[in-house]
Design an enzyme around this catalytic site. Structure first.
Site, PDB file in Angstrom:
ATOM      1  CB  SER A   1      -5.386   1.530  -2.465  1.00  0.00           C
ATOM      2  OG  SER A   1      -5.713   1.424  -1.118  1.00  0.00           O
TER       3      SER A   1
ATOM      4  CG  ASP B   1     -20.484  12.278 -17.377  1.00  0.00           C
ATOM      5  OD1 ASP B   1     -20.379  11.575 -16.351  1.00  0.00           O
ATOM      6  OD2 ASP B   1     -21.574  12.639 -17.871  1.00  0.00           O
TER       7      ASP B   1
ATOM      8  N   GLY C   1     -23.635  12.715 -16.389  1.00  0.00           N
ATOM      9  CA  GLY C   1     -23.686  13.609 -15.226  1.00  0.00           C
ATOM     10  C   GLY C   1     -23.161  12.895 -13.989  1.00  0.00           C
TER      11      GLY C   1
ATOM     12  CG  ASP D   1     -22.462   8.188 -12.095  1.00  0.00           C
ATOM     13  OD1 ASP D   1     -21.605   7.586 -11.429  1.00  0.00           O
ATOM     14  OD2 ASP D   1     -22.249   8.608 -13.259  1.00  0.00           O
TER      15      ASP D   1
ATOM     16  CD  GLU E   1      -2.839   1.303   0.359  1.00  0.00           C
ATOM     17  OE1 GLU E   1      -3.685   0.400   0.324  1.00  0.00           O
ATOM     18  OE2 GLU E   1      -2.822   2.258  -0.435  1.00  0.00           O
TER      19      GLU E   1
ATOM     20  CG  ASP F   1      -0.926   4.812  -0.903  1.00  0.00           C
ATOM     21  OD1 ASP F   1      -1.558   4.289  -1.851  1.00  0.00           O
ATOM     22  OD2 ASP F   1      -1.250   4.667   0.290  1.00  0.00           O
TER      23      ASP F   1
END
Ligand SMILES: *[C@@H]1O[C@H](CO)[C@@H](O)[C@H](O)[C@H]1NC(C)=O
Ligand SMILES: *[C@@H]1O[C@H](CO)[C@@H](O)[C@H](O)[C@H]1NC(C)=O
Ligand SMILES: *[C@@H]1O[C@H](CO)[C@@H](O)[C@H](O)[C@H]1NC(C)=O
Length: 584
Positions: free
Chosen positions: A496, A538, A561, A563, A288, A292
């Protein structure tokens, strides 16, 4: 007259409390330990030799006023826009009553001896044995074990406080909160870097340059999210949060930049800062942590980066200290930093199922995020990897479940996408409506539009609370990211991946503003929804799912749009830069 009657009942209650200051009330109670945590019956806890560091939080005053100011500071066009606050101002605005401090002091003086007590700002810290803390909170701690990680923790399902402290104390931990996890769902087996390169050549035709086949690299993202021609930014600071003894390794970072950077920043490195006793060893590599720093760091060109290694798992091993969970420690540390040391952007890829987070804890941590935003930090958080839920029970009712802190209205929550022709919602990406935080104004019109015009969710309206804070706000790729760990390439998936990707991009925007003499964007959402919403591509295909075997047809579709599968969409850096540089 109802109101008056209620008031007099309250007055009587207060009188009774005053007359018997030591009477206790159950302050917080959960029905059971969260899914996955089981009572560890065999554990032998020496309660006189094991210690707990308790954090007791005092009720802040002036929070509504502070929240209004924090929102004004983040709202373009408002006279306060960009006037980020220093720590002292926030402390002064939200300081607890002196009476609260006095009452807690009196209580601790009376009920616990041989404990180390500190008071700072709105927190008391009490370090005492488990026995002493049990006596203080009229409770019993038990050892619980996590079925998956085998981690052990001392927790309780309920605890009590003297009734005179009601209205003065709003949280005591560690008690009922069982802790954070990472939003990283899968890792494939190791590949040698050379094999990895071969893989690329045999993959199918690509729609976006650099997005060869199925693996994601910074070069692919640079083309997909339109930052391949970003300037070499050098000002500002990008922060990456690390917990759970996840270590980011510098030699892996260098190997990654040399193999995969889209931009010539191969000499870049990062600073590792230990928080709460956290350390920065050179091994073992945290998957992780490496993911990152490698993505946030490579995307943000030459902007300095700090990895915060925060100690504490809320766990204990046999005897010794049952450490406090790390989230509050980390947020309190950041909030108190001088402005010059504060990151402009913060990436967090950790969280929990919202139903497992006690309300008092969620509220307090979310308040800390509001403070960090008001100090000028843009916070990007993974939306979770369980789609619309895994346990799918809320207070005994069948329901979609959500994630924390994804559902906190003071962070920018990043959902997951996959593929690039077209880019679609990733089925496991987290999305939905918080059960504890109401819908903030900045997204009211946008979410209302979806609620009233979307035709794809009519079969599932009973499974979410449409007045909750809706997320994700935005989204980004979440599958098959190539990373380097312990010298070799692996690929990983999960939201992540999405949080550090967007954090790198927002740091480029923040750095561009700072380089031109402007303030960083700080808390992003009012700007995102109302100024920069067309700075996103979008996403209109794919669906997030979840609640398998519990709710058939569960999920939300990506549609035209905003959601609750992909939010406003995925970033278009050049378009966002135009908004970022034209916003005052
Ligand atoms: C970007 O700036 C850094 C710091 O000034 C410098 O070391 C690096 O060579 C520059 N990279 C490019 C590609 O210009
Ligand atoms: C729905 O959410 C709102 C605010 O978020 C809350 O006030 C209300 O109690 C919730 N309703 C249900 C049925 O959970
Ligand atoms: C939110 O939107 C609804 C419907 O458009 C509107 O009735 C309501 O007043 C709005 N609330 C706020 C706080 O703006």
């Amino acid at each position: 007259m109802r109101l008056l009657k209620n008031l007099s009942a309250l007055a009587i209650l207060v009188c009774v409390c005053d007359a018997r200051p030591t009477s206790s009330v159950v302050f917080e109670k959960i029905e059971s330990s969260p899914a996955g945590w089981v009572l560890d019956k065999a554990a032998k806890v020496d309660k006189d030799e094991t210690f707990i560091t308790l954090k007791i939080h005092l009720v802040n005053q002036g929070l509504d006023k502070f929240h209004k100011l924090a929102m004004d500071i983040a709202t373009p066009g408002h006279p306060q826009y960009g006037n980020h606050l220093d720590h002292e101002t926030i402390l002064a605005m939200t300081a607890p009553k002196e009476e609260s401090v006095d009452l807690v002091k009196e209580w601790l003086g009376r009920e616990i001896s041989n404990a180390k007590v500190d008071v700072m700002g709105d927190y008391f810290t009490v370090e005492g044995t488990v026995s002493a803390v049990e006596n203080l909170l009229k409770t019993k701690y038990n050892s619980y074990v996590n079925e998956e990680t085998k981690a052990k923790t001392l927790r309780t399902l309920e605890y009590s406080l003297p009734s005179v402290l009601l209205g003065h104390v709003d949280m005591v931990q560690p008690t009922t909160y069982f802790g954070v996890k990472q939003f990283r769902s899968t890792i494939s087996e190791h590949h040698a870097i050379a094999d990895e390169a071969d893989d690329f050549h045999v993959e199918a035709a690509q729609a976006v340059t650099g997005c060869t086949g199925t693996r994601i690299t910074p070069t692919c993202l640079a083309n997909l999210y339109n930052f391949a021609n970003a300037k070499n930014e050098t000002t500002g600071l990008l922060g990456v949060a690390g917990f759970l003894e996840e270590y980011a390794i510098k030699s892996d970072f260098t190997t990654f930049l040399n193999s995969y950077a889209y931009f010539n920043n191969k000499a870049k490195t990062f600073t590792c800062t230990g928080v709460n006793g956290g350390t920065c060893p050179t091994s073992p590599a945290g998957i992780e942590a490496n993911l990152d720093v490698q993505y946030a760091g490579s995307i943000s060109s030459s902007v300095p980066m700090t990895y915060y290694s925060t100690a504490g798992r809320g766990q204990w091993v046999g005897s010794g200290t049952n450490t406090n969970e790390p989230y509050l420690e980390f947020l309190n540390y950041l909030i108190a930093l001088p402005a010059a040391s504060l990151p402009n952007t913060l990436s967090i890829s950790y969280g929990d199922d919202e139903t497992t987070v006690p309300l008092s804890y969620a509220t307090n941590a979310c308040n800390l995020f509001s403070q960090l935003g008001a100090r000028g930090v843009s916070i990007l958080i993974s939306s979770g990897d369980s789609g619309v839920g895994s346990t799918c029970k809320v207070n005994g009712k069948t329901s979609f479940t959500t994630a924390f802190p994804a559902g906190c209205p003071w962070v920018t929550t990043v959902g997951g996408t996959t593929g690039n022709s077209p880019e679609s919602a990733w089925s496991s990406g987290g999305g939905g409506f918080s059960e504890v935080f109401g819908r903030p104004d900045y997204q009211n019109a946008t979410v209302n539009k979806w609620l009233t015009t979307d035709t794809t969710h009519s079969a599932v309206t009973n499974y979410f609370n449409s007045s909750g804070r809706a997320y994700p706000d935005i989204s980004a790729q979440a599958t098959n990211f190539v990373i380097i760990a312990s010298g070799s390439a692996q690929s990983v998936s999960g939201t992540s991946c999405s949080a550090p990707t967007t954090a790198g991009i927002f740091q480029l925007l923040n750095s561009a503003r700072i380089a031109s003499g402007k303030k960083g964007l700080g808390f992003l959402n009012p700007w995102l929804y109302n100024t920069a919403s067309s700075g996103f591509t979008d996403i209109k295909s794919g669906k997030i799912s979840g609640c398998s075997g519990v709710i058939s047809g569960a999920g939300f579709s990506a549609v035209a749009g905003w959601d609750p599968a992909t939010g406003l969409g995925t970033p278009n850096y050049e378009a966002l830069l135009t908004f970022a540089t034209s916003t005052a």
